[in-house]
Design a protein around this motif. Structure first.
Motif, short mmCIF file in Angstrom:
data_model
loop_
_atom_site.label_atom_id
_atom_site.label_comp_id
_atom_site.label_asym_id
_atom_site.label_seq_id
_atom_site.Cartn_x
_atom_site.Cartn_y
_atom_site.Cartn_z
N LEU A 1 44.56 45.63 42.07
CA LEU A 1 44.56 44.57 41.06
C LEU A 1 43.76 45.01 39.85
CD1 LEU A 1 43.66 41.61 43.46
CD2 LEU A 1 45.93 42.20 42.60
N ASP A 2 44.27 44.71 38.68
CA ASP A 2 43.44 44.89 37.49
C ASP A 2 42.26 43.94 37.55
OD1 ASP A 2 44.91 46.88 36.31
OD2 ASP A 2 46.20 45.50 35.21
N TRP A 3 41.20 44.30 36.89
CA TRP A 3 40.02 43.43 36.82
C TRP A 3 40.40 42.06 36.25
CZ3 TRP A 3 36.97 40.98 33.06
CH2 TRP A 3 35.69 40.59 33.49
N MET B 1 41.19 39.18 50.21
CA MET B 1 40.32 38.81 49.10
C MET B 1 40.03 37.31 49.07
SD MET B 1 40.81 39.73 45.07
CE MET B 1 42.07 38.50 44.76
N GLY C 1 36.05 35.72 40.45
CA GLY C 1 35.80 36.59 41.60
C GLY C 1 34.34 36.56 41.97
N THR D 1 42.48 45.77 49.59
CA THR D 1 42.78 45.32 48.23
C THR D 1 41.72 45.91 47.33
OG1 THR D 1 43.69 43.21 48.97
CG2 THR D 1 42.90 43.30 46.71
N TYR D 2 42.12 46.60 46.29
CA TYR D 2 41.12 47.12 45.36
C TYR D 2 41.24 46.41 44.02
CZ TYR D 2 38.19 50.00 42.50
OH TYR D 2 37.20 50.41 41.65
N LYS D 3 40.16 45.81 43.62
CA LYS D 3 40.07 45.20 42.29
C LYS D 3 39.35 46.19 41.39
CE LYS D 3 38.01 41.31 39.81
NZ LYS D 3 37.30 40.01 39.95
N LYS D 4 40.06 46.66 40.38
CA LYS D 4 39.51 47.69 39.50
C LYS D 4 38.34 47.17 38.67
CE LYS D 4 43.74 50.26 38.48
NZ LYS D 4 44.59 50.70 37.35
#
Lengths: 426, 426, 426
Positions: free
Chosen positions: A277-279, A305, A283, A248-251
């Motif tokens: 995912l957009d920021w 996540m 988190g 999963t990449y959170k920008k």
């Protein structure tokens, strides 16, 4: 047992919190892999809207029933104690005790992980299904902890590169015995650090931060934020990176930084499932790094996540929840991302009018229409055709559908042939 | 019977056209709900490329067969008369009569709705299946109408807000006995008007127009277009809004105005099916509002759109085609849209560097890692994190996946805590 | 037999290469359809990074076995000879011969097409399955070719239009007996040329190039590139356009030129399946036209694209692989694209404030609410509404979902009515 799993075994039992000896011990062990310098911020030090709290340490804790049997024991799981519990030792009624017992009915077989950093409390966290074992009227509770002026400890590593630009890797070291969140983070980051130490001629400087979550990054930014703002080209919060789930990449907040583009190039062209995912402002420490005033180019490449899996923040986020192969793939993936950033640049060419006669440079087979070497010719042609000073290597790799660091050989050949101009210093 | 359906019952039988007493009578009845001022434009007045036509009124009309039986009767349905029919009273052959009979073979059981505003004609509209009843050779026709110099009548309502910016609601009142197109429009608009009158401290001024379609909006714009251009921030043409079909939103020509963004926030985050259409230059009065010279921010939130349903412009677009529950949901949805626009603004914060310590302001639970209050904390964090003077409340609500007006409480708390600066006057 | 298939039959047997009499003979035959001027560039002439090679011609070639039987014969297929083979005539062992035999094991029943333009070699191309027929120890080989100073020949046609802007159609004429790649290209281009010659008042100038691939376009650009840069508004490389597969459009490098927009309007609104590819720097002569220094607006509308079908560059890309109906549909589609570009322009209107009263201009039915003429009214309204000097006819056609050249009548009516201003010269 492999070194990486041995490291996990050594770190797992330590009772970490946002301050205290557990943090120091954790950093000492990681320092055996790659050099980590410890820094301390004193209790009471202000940092933006926050203040460094008292230092918390704990030796032991238990609940005994009226027969004197320990029915809850800190030595069995440090999650049993509410984090930052004030010291207590007394006999008390069941009713009074119950006001200090925390459970999670949704995960009735797990000890929930709870803390009370900023309001003084004491408490125990227990499996919801064990509440029925509390049959007695009287109990003895003991929490042998201290909450006193002291320090908040952070760890920092650094590798010097050839440019003045910097890449940040940041993880946190404040959670007691849990594996995906959080030990996967420090372990992956430290091995990444170790492997980068072995590389020569790194373009970027690399900074490795080991911080208690939230208060740690806020304290660090209060001292070093302006410098990061000036130098940082990319960064990642490394957390929740040890289980077998897809990435999963959170920008980053900006969403199109080098940090984001490098990860997306690697994920998109690696035949993996992944989620982007957009920021968002909840988190981990990217909340601080990407806060309005700093707005640093920091994203977070994770697997399962925080907040999205049932075992999160419970005793079931244990060593079985993560795997050696997943940890190693995570390290490899972060390395691919870093290689991509190291390689990335824009180029120009002096051969703008029609294509160069590639066979003159040994870059094209002399026998036409053969399928051999097609991929290599395609790489060469793309690197030349988009040497417009605007498309960078990541852009070109995306057009080719490959991970950027696969283009290193073709790139070298073109530069050596004089068909691409070496990048000017920027 | 509810008030809203009673209003429908009173308005339905009136024979409206683009001019005449039907329009005045309709506006008189709506004025009982909310104050509507009537304005009149005289026959012959020029407005851009157009001229106000003669005023048309009608008392009665029929076709009698040779036995003197009324086989077509205006009193049974005012749709039987071609709109703007000139007066006639004579006996004539079947052949001559048939030159004045209009049917719609595709909807053979329905009386079609037809008009001839700008070329003088007379005619009758009849169910296609009834053509076979015309067995006689001779008929008597009578249309007791007048077509004389007079006036075109429009209605206007207004609510004053605290700013100098304006929102326009516009509907039309020129169709005879049909329900979705058009009575749903004036009914929804007037109840919206009534409910907005009950609100205090509206930010925007609200203008409510009741116009004969096309010529009415052209006449109004010829007098007031420049003023609308200066003040309007959003507007909607309210029509075809009474049946049970999902919502259809036709965007303004610009496509990204406050009008568009507010509707899309409400529809997207309300778990409804809906359809969105780009602006197109056929349709209703948005043709004029969005014409090149004005290009006003006017869209249209509808249900079953004109021209897309079989009953459109026939006697089957009757009271059974619409429902009280749909009308009420439509009113509610337009109110949500208006609340969203009222609430919407951009904010700034003085806490730009790392997040504020929310528990100090009573905005965060003191016990960490609990799932309670998560949604509220998420709202608070988003409103703070995007207080960059660029993202507005609609943007933030879209990121959160909520209707913007759900954020009012969190917004108040942040402003009261000093964590958001109140919006400057704009 | 139709003229188009007869043309194919005459061109198919000719042994073309990048130089030589095969090219001249091909251009002579095409010149019968539309006037093509031949130009010659001498061996040794430099063009950017390239040099015009020696001229190659061939009379005959064979391999005889030890019984003197021709087992490979140039007269059966000119693909049997490796393109640009140097002359040879000798007896040799099987082992030595095998060093000069080329096959494609993936297409074992096909003769592969191979060339060696820039390194002197001789060789034969043979069906892979026939290798087992080479049972003898000794063979006689003969290639009766010449490779000497001479010329590279290109063909050029031109139609003069009323403006100073130009559209380029470019195809190649350097492949021996293969049908889709390449004879479909010269055939479609020449018929397009013929049909455009029959049109009057073309706005654009049209240039038709017949070039040996790569070296031909590089040579042409070295002489005329700057002029093309100044005048070209659109261009297409016409190749692989004869089989029955759906269309494939490879965009120009810029991706949003008139060339791209016209093709996409035609394909999107023609109820066809089709594929769109972004530009990439391998392929045909668009590699040169779109090279960085020129970056011309040149795309390529194809059917089964080079490199994507099994028969590509083998003897199976023969007359059976393409069809008359496909060739004709291709010509028609290119004509539609050209008509779209000819028609395309932006317009302005002096009727900016509310819609014009269309019935005054005979553009609207006087009887309201009828479904007749709806499409025509929609066209008229769209052309008027978007006469903003920014949306062009292709934009408006895309909004309407029609091929732009269907709007010609409505456009004429609006201009004749004075509702659109004729486009200013640009």
């Amino acid at each position: 047992m492999s070194k990486i799993m041995n490291l996990l075994d050594r770190l797992f039992p330590i009772c970490r919190s946002i301050t205290g000896d557990g943090v120091r011990k954790t950093l000492d062990i990681l320092d055996e892999i790659a050099p980590i310098k410890q820094k301390e911020y004193p209790t009471g030090m202000g940092c933006f809207d926050w203040t460094i709290p008292k230092e918390w340490n704990i030796n032991d804790a238990y609940i005994k029933n009226s027969q004197g049997e320990k029915i809850v024991d800190f030595n069995e799981s440090n999650l049993h104690v509410l984090g930052y519990s004030t010291p207590v030792h007394k006999n008390l009624s069941k009713e009074e005790l119950m006001g200090h017992i925390y459970t999670n009915p949704e995960m009735p077989d797990a000890i929930p992980y709870l803390t009370s950093y900023y309001e003084e409390r004491w408490g125990f966290c227990v499996e919801h299904n064990r509440l029925e074992e509390f049959e007695d009227d009287q109990y003895e509770v003991s929490i042998d902890s201290t909450l006193e002026d002291g320090y908040l400890t952070i760890g920092e590593g650094y590798i010097e590169g050839t440019s003045d630009k910097e890449i940040l890797l940041s993880t946190y070291i404040c959670h007691p015995s849990m594996a995906n969140n959080e030990l996967s983070g420090p372990i992956v980051q430290t091995y990444l650090y170790k492997y980068l130490l072995e590389k020569e001629d790194l373009k970027y400087n690399y900074r490795f931060l080991y911080l208690p979550e939230t208060i740690g990054s806020i304290a660090y930014l209060s001292k070093n934020g302006e410098q990061l703002k000036e130098k940082l080209v990319a960064g990642y919060v490394i957390t929740c990176i040890g289980d077998d789930a897809p990435f999963t990449y959170k920008k980053s907040r900006r969403g199109d930084t080098l940090a984001d583009r490098a990860v997306l190039n690697v994920l998109e062209n690696s035949n993996r499932d992944y989620e982007v995912l957009d920021w968002f402002p909840t988190g981990s420490d990217e909340r601080q790094y990407c806060s309005l005033g700093f707005n640093l180019p920091v994203g977070s490449l994770m697997r399962s996540m925080y907040g999205t899996y049932d075992e999160y923040h419970t005793s079931l986020d244990n060593k079985d929840f993560i795997s050696e192969s997943a940890l190693k793939e995570s390290i490899k993936t972060y390395l691919d991302v870093i290689e991509t950033m190291e390689l990335n640049d824009t180029y120009t060419t002096d051969h703008k009018f029609c294509e160069p006669k590639l066979d003159k440079y040994g870059l094209y087979p002399t026998l036409g229409s053969q399928k051999e070497n097609e991929d290599r010719v395609k790489e060469i042609m793309h690197l030349w055709a988009y040497a417009d000073g605007e498309n960078d290597i990541i852009d070109i790799a995306n057009k080719l559908g490959v991970v950027a660091n696969e283009l290193d050989e073709a790139l070298d050949k073109l530069i050596n042939s004089g068909l691409l101009n070496p990048p000017s210093d920027k």
